[in-house]
Design a protein around this motif. Structure first.
Motif, mmCIF file in Angstrom:
data_model
loop_
_atom_site.group_PDB
_atom_site.id
_atom_site.type_symbol
_atom_site.label_atom_id
_atom_site.label_comp_id
_atom_site.label_asym_id
_atom_site.label_seq_id
_atom_site.Cartn_x
_atom_site.Cartn_y
_atom_site.Cartn_z
ATOM 1 N N UNK A 254 0.816 -1.226 0.000
ATOM 2 C CA UNK A 254 0.000 0.000 0.000
ATOM 3 C C UNK A 254 0.849 1.277 0.000
ATOM 4 N N UNK A 255 2.125 1.188 0.348
ATOM 5 C CA UNK A 255 2.946 2.408 0.406
ATOM 6 C C UNK A 255 3.390 2.868 -0.993
ATOM 7 N N UNK A 256 3.363 1.950 -1.946
ATOM 8 C CA UNK A 256 3.745 2.333 -3.309
ATOM 9 C C UNK A 256 5.217 2.644 -3.474
ATOM 10 N N UNK A 257 6.065 2.163 -2.570
ATOM 11 C CA UNK A 257 7.494 2.495 -2.693
ATOM 12 C C UNK A 257 8.415 1.267 -2.655
ATOM 13 N N UNK A 258 7.854 0.086 -2.940
ATOM 14 C CA UNK A 258 8.694 -1.120 -2.880
ATOM 15 C C UNK A 258 9.852 -1.069 -3.895
ATOM 16 N N UNK A 259 9.612 -0.491 -5.069
ATOM 17 C CA UNK A 259 10.697 -0.455 -6.072
ATOM 18 C C UNK A 259 11.879 0.353 -5.558
ATOM 19 N N UNK A 260 11.579 1.476 -4.909
ATOM 20 C CA UNK A 260 12.666 2.307 -4.378
ATOM 21 C C UNK A 260 13.402 1.599 -3.245
ATOM 22 N N UNK A 261 12.649 0.914 -2.395
ATOM 23 C CA UNK A 261 13.286 0.152 -1.305
ATOM 24 C C UNK A 261 14.232 -0.885 -1.908
ATOM 25 N N UNK A 262 13.759 -1.593 -2.926
ATOM 26 C CA UNK A 262 14.570 -2.631 -3.568
ATOM 27 C C UNK A 262 15.827 -2.063 -4.192
ATOM 28 N N UNK A 263 15.689 -0.928 -4.868
ATOM 29 C CA UNK A 263 16.860 -0.309 -5.515
ATOM 30 C C UNK A 263 17.889 0.090 -4.468
ATOM 31 N N UNK A 264 17.406 0.688 -3.381
ATOM 32 C CA UNK A 264 18.343 1.130 -2.335
ATOM 33 C C UNK A 264 19.070 -0.069 -1.714
#
Ligand code: A2P
Length: 257
Positions: A35-45
């Protein structure tokens, strides 16, 4: 025990920087959600951090507006760019506490996650779940701070072997300016945020404060070289507005019902 939460952190540069800083500063638990819509950014980091994946404890949560937790876990893994989760939680008990659990267990059995658990479940909902679960829920992630001291819920979790994990330990920032918290912090020579985080740790919870500022991410992690004394703990305990409830949220706080 202490991780970075990324609720309300914007996808893209803001989220990537926060996770990168946290990993650089020593955090090893990162908490996100579909629901946060930021999993891609977490993964990249995570991938760019140089920290081995197996040294990181990565949590995401099933959005219970969806249908199939196993299918949604696969999509999360694709966005996160990793092949397993450490922990996969039902984000809230929308539609009841039990319907999604078989899909959570299927995600576990397919090797998509090491652990499964719940969030925003009260003690009664946990009991319902325990009647049908084959796999033990590892964690219940709950709204918890001195002002939201759900003591009976934490005890119900402990009795069932479920670890309680505190989200919004700073009251999304609201509790940092509270006079009692400020007084205890200044007497201890620490910041209000450090006092609130330390209180949750001393209550035995895992805790996931959120920040997008490097110096705050650093200070929030600097809580392992002091202890709150009994007087400070009981002064903080007395700030509770939940009457030590076994519910995860008051009825008016349940955004899904
Ligand atoms: P920011 O992200 O701009 O740093 P919670 O963890 O209870 O959800 O609280 C998060 C809120 O508290 C965010 O608004 C965050 O702001 C703020 N915050 C987090 N750590 C600190 C800190 N050490 N000092 C002041 N504000 C903080």
């Amino acid at each position: 025990m202490l991780g970075l939460g990324v609720w309300q952190v914007r996808d893209g540069r803001e989220c990537e920087r926060a996770v990168a800083w946290a990993l650089e500063l020593g955090y090893r638990l990162i908490d996100t959600a579909q629901a946060y819509g930021n999993e891609s950014s977490v993964g990249r980091a995570i991938r760019n951090s140089g920290v081995p994946r197996e040294d990181i404890f990565l949590t995401t949560k099933f959005y219970p507006g969806g249908k199939d937790p196993r299918v949604e876990a696969e999509k999360s893994l694709a966005r996160l760019g990793t092949d397993y989760l450490d922990l996969y939680l039902i984000h809230w008990p929308q539609g009841g506490p039990t319907w999604a659990w078989a899909g959570m267990e299927a995600a576990s059995e397919a090797g998509l996650t090491k652990g499964v658990g719940i969030s925003n479940f009260g003690a009664a909902e946990l009991q319902e779940l325990l009647k049908v679960s084959q796999i033990q829920p590892a964690v219940n992630q709950i709204l918890f701070s001195p002002f939201d001291y759900r003591r009976a819920l934490v005890e119900a979790g402990a009795d069932a072997g479920v670890v309680s994990q505190a989200y919004s330990p700073l009251g999304t920032g609201r509790h940092l300016g509270d006079p009692a918290v400020e007084r205890i912090a200044s007497a201890a020579g620490r910041t209000p945020a450090q006092v609130l985080i330390r209180w949750a740790i001393q209550k035995g919870l895992s805790v996931i404060p959120k920040s997008t500022h490097r110096e705050r991410i650093e200070a929030n992690f600097d809580v392992f070289d002091f202890e709150l004394d009994e007087q400070s703990i009981s002064a903080l305990d007395s700030l509770d507005t939940t009457h030590q409830t076994a519910d995860a949220l008051a009825q008016r706080q349940k955004w899904w019902s």
